[in-house]
Design an enzyme around this catalytic site. Structure first.
Site, short mmCIF file in Angstrom:
data_model
loop_
_atom_site.label_atom_id
_atom_site.label_comp_id
_atom_site.label_asym_id
_atom_site.label_seq_id
_atom_site.Cartn_x
_atom_site.Cartn_y
_atom_site.Cartn_z
N SER A 22 0.88 -1.15 0.00
CA SER A 22 -0.15 -0.12 0.11
C SER A 22 0.95 1.19 -0.10
CB SER A 22 -1.03 0.00 1.17
OG SER A 22 -1.55 1.15 1.44
N ALA A 71 7.27 10.86 4.21
CA ALA A 71 6.30 11.13 5.38
C ALA A 71 5.14 11.89 4.39
CB ALA A 71 6.83 12.46 6.10
N CYS A 131 0.96 3.48 10.88
CA CYS A 131 1.61 4.52 9.96
C CYS A 131 2.37 5.36 10.94
CB CYS A 131 0.62 5.30 9.19
SG CYS A 131 1.43 6.69 8.20
N ASN A 193 5.56 -2.32 8.99
CA ASN A 193 5.52 -0.93 8.24
C ASN A 193 6.97 -0.26 8.48
OD1 ASN A 193 4.41 1.37 7.05
ND2 ASN A 193 2.42 0.93 7.90
N GLY A 244 9.01 -5.23 4.07
CA GLY A 244 10.02 -4.41 4.50
C GLY A 244 11.21 -4.74 3.79
#
Lengths: 307, 274
Positions: A22, A71, A131, A193, A244
């Protein structure tokens, strides 16, 4: 499915164990023909919230040694546009389609899950509770195991779709969070994540990212995530989807041996959009060479002890 | 979205001051790319997570050119490639753009790379585009020889006066109100009419800020935006620049740009970034 790389993971039949992560594949069609979707098992669409989110101020990206800091801030079109425009456009993709659900509070996730439940094109829902770039909603959920179990259970009530819970990597121990998500009704765990991180421009004496902090991805985080995948598989036996720093078939094979049934690719796609096809070719060769029947037979097959 | 990935061969490396112009044999991309579009170039030798975005300096026949000024390790490695080496290219990315008739092109330093192709195409179509090209020094007027060969009507401005007019390009806009005229209009509480010609600019952010201020909000100003980039195809939303609409929102340079009309940008938030 008689292909050696086909596998069922998280309640979804995947033609290959390669999943587009995603945030890196937009809402599906963006990459066009650069990505060979015949080699892709599933695409996880960009996170969707109840309302549109504008995202974080730029700069949103910074390359770091063997990785990328981002970010973005989960900029997304919101549920309405997702349902009327984005999901129909993803319908023609020749692979499974998974929605990634984000929110600022548990109720928001539940509403989005309920609204997506009737969408036949969606094979599963991935709940992003990890997140690092949004204040609420993000990682805070994972820190409290009881809260996470309750949260997943509340989403479970409103949908029959398989739920994948995308866990945060930065926990004292990931195992309680993994167990909580499973107890709440998750079919699979996405581990993990990006890692919370930052960069400083010493000449300007400023943080590089507009948001100050970002999430680190890419090969730099792979050894960390590999351990987390191994921990979760070892302690829970859960269906794990690794995410990852996968940048080739060997990384994918390492994750499968550590216990993952599928791997997500993200950052490495930017450098090499042909990566899914290369991973699949490499895995097929490896499975043949190691004389396994298929990729499912490789899951968790790490040898123990010394050589 | 007919993107291509092509392995190009370096045909020539032409030094341009601190920068260099790479001529690349890349037939499919050369045929497909249009002015203002850009490429993502893989840094050779590995070890870099992201490709580097470059404007297509020019494209003719089976060749594309990119202008590379080393600013970091990746661009240094790209600037050091030799004839015969291969480069992995993705493109054409971003939207092409047709400038309004008789637009003035304004380039700042390495920003000429974002305009040369459009200027050259105008010349090849028999028109006489006008270019205002500013840089710190004569050596930073990258591609000046090529502009002269092409016969482009260019005004050169250098900060040190080593070539052409002295000062900043934005102080030498043909037909723009002078400082004196601005003071007069302010004293008489009058608003100067917006700059009559469309302006297409490529250069550093402060140059854009100066143009936006001096041309007036109503002027037709188009800027070639640059931002750190990852995917180049609109998937990751990494290359965001502040937009006026929706309020507080962003445009993705790779998807909606790189040419963006100044009126679509939030100049206050852009100024905060610098």
């Amino acid at each position: 499915m008689n292909s050696a790389v086909a596998i069922r993971a998280g309640g979804v039949d995947l033609r290959t164990p390669v999943i587009l992560a995603s945030g890196c594949a937009g809402y599906g069609p963006e990459w066009g023909e650069l990505v060979d979707f015949a080699a892709v098992g599933a695409v996880v669409l960009k996170g969707v919230a109840r309302e549109p989110w504008l995202g974080n101020p730029p700069p949103r990206l910074m390359e770091t040694p063997c990785g990328v800091l981002n970010a973005i801030g989960l900029e997304n079109v919101g549920l309405d546009v997702f349902l009327t425009e984005k999901l129909p456009a993803a319908a023609d993709l020749p692979c499974a389609v998974v929605a990634n659900v984000v929110g600022r509070e548990p109720e928001e996730y539940r509403e989005v899950c309920a609204a997506l439940d009737g969408e036949g094109r969606l094979a599963a829902l991935e709940l992003n509770v990890s997140c690092p770039n949004v204040r609420a909603g993000g990682m805070a959920f994972c820190a409290d195991a009881d809260g996470l179990r309750e949260f997943v259970a509340r989403c479970r009530e409103v949908t029959t779709k398989p739920l994948w819970v995308k866990l945060a990597p930065m926990l004292t121990d990931i195992v309680p969070a993994a167990k909580a998500a499973l107890a709440g009704g998750a079919e699979a765990l996405t581990v993990a994540n990006t890692l919370p991180a930052m960069a400083v421009d010493v000449r300007a004496r400023r943080p590089v990212l507009g948001n100050v902090y970002g999430g680190l991805s890419g090969p730099a985080i792979r050894p960390v995530t590999l351990r987390l995948v191994h921990r979760v598989y070892d302690e829970t036996g859960a269906e794990v989807i690794a995410s990852g720093g996968v940048d080739g078939w060997e990384a994918a094979a390492a994750y499968v041996l550590a216990g993952a049934r599928a791997v997500q690719v993200g950052t490495a796609l930017f450098d090499n959009p042909a990566l899914p096809a290369e991973i699949v070719a490499g895995l097929e060769e490896y499975i043949r060479r190691e004389m396994f029947d298929d990729v499912a037979a490789l899951v968790g097959k790490l040898r123990s002890g010394q050589v | 979205m007919a993107y291509l990935r092509e392995t190009a061969t370096v045909v020539a490396v032409e030094p341009q001051g601190e920068a260099c112009l790479l001529r690349l044999a890349s037939p499919a991309l050369a045929a497909a790319v249009r002015p203002f579009q850009f490429l993502l170039v893989r840094v050779p030798g590995g070890g870099f997570a992201l490709r580097r975005p470059f404007s297509v300096f020019d494209a003719r026949g089976e060749e594309v050119e990119v202008l590379i000024r080393p600013v970091g390790e990746g661009t240094a490695r790209l600037g050091a490639v030799a004839v015969g080496e291969k480069l992995d290219l993705l493109g054409p990315l971003g939207q092409t753009f047709s400038p309004p008739a008789e637009a003035l092109y304004v380039a700042g330093g390495v920003g000429v790379a974002g305009l040369f192709f459009a200027v050259a195409e105008e010349v090849r179509a028999g028109r006489q585009p006008e270019l205002l090209f500013g840089a710190a020094t004569e050596a930073a007027l990258y591609g000046r020889g090529r502009l002269e060969t092409l016969g482009v009507e260019a005004t050169y401005v250098t900060e040190d006066g080593s070539c052409g007019e002295r000062g900043l390009a934005t102080e030498h806009l043909p037909g723009a109100a002078t400082g004196q005229e601005k003071l007069m209009s302010a004293a008489m509480a009058e608003t100067l009419p917006p700059y009559a010609r469309a302006v297409v600019a490529c250069g550093p952010r402060p140059m854009y800020q100066a143009l936006f201020r001096s041309l007036g909000e109503e002027a037709r100003l188009y800027v070639v935006m640059e931002e750190r980039m990852a995917c180049g195809v609109g998937a990751c939303r990494g290359c965001a620049v502040p937009a006026r609409e929706p309020e507080g929102g962003y445009l993705a340079v790779c998807q909606e740009g790189p040419v963006i009309e100044a009126s679509r940008l939030d100049w206050l938030r852009l100024a905060e970034e610098v």
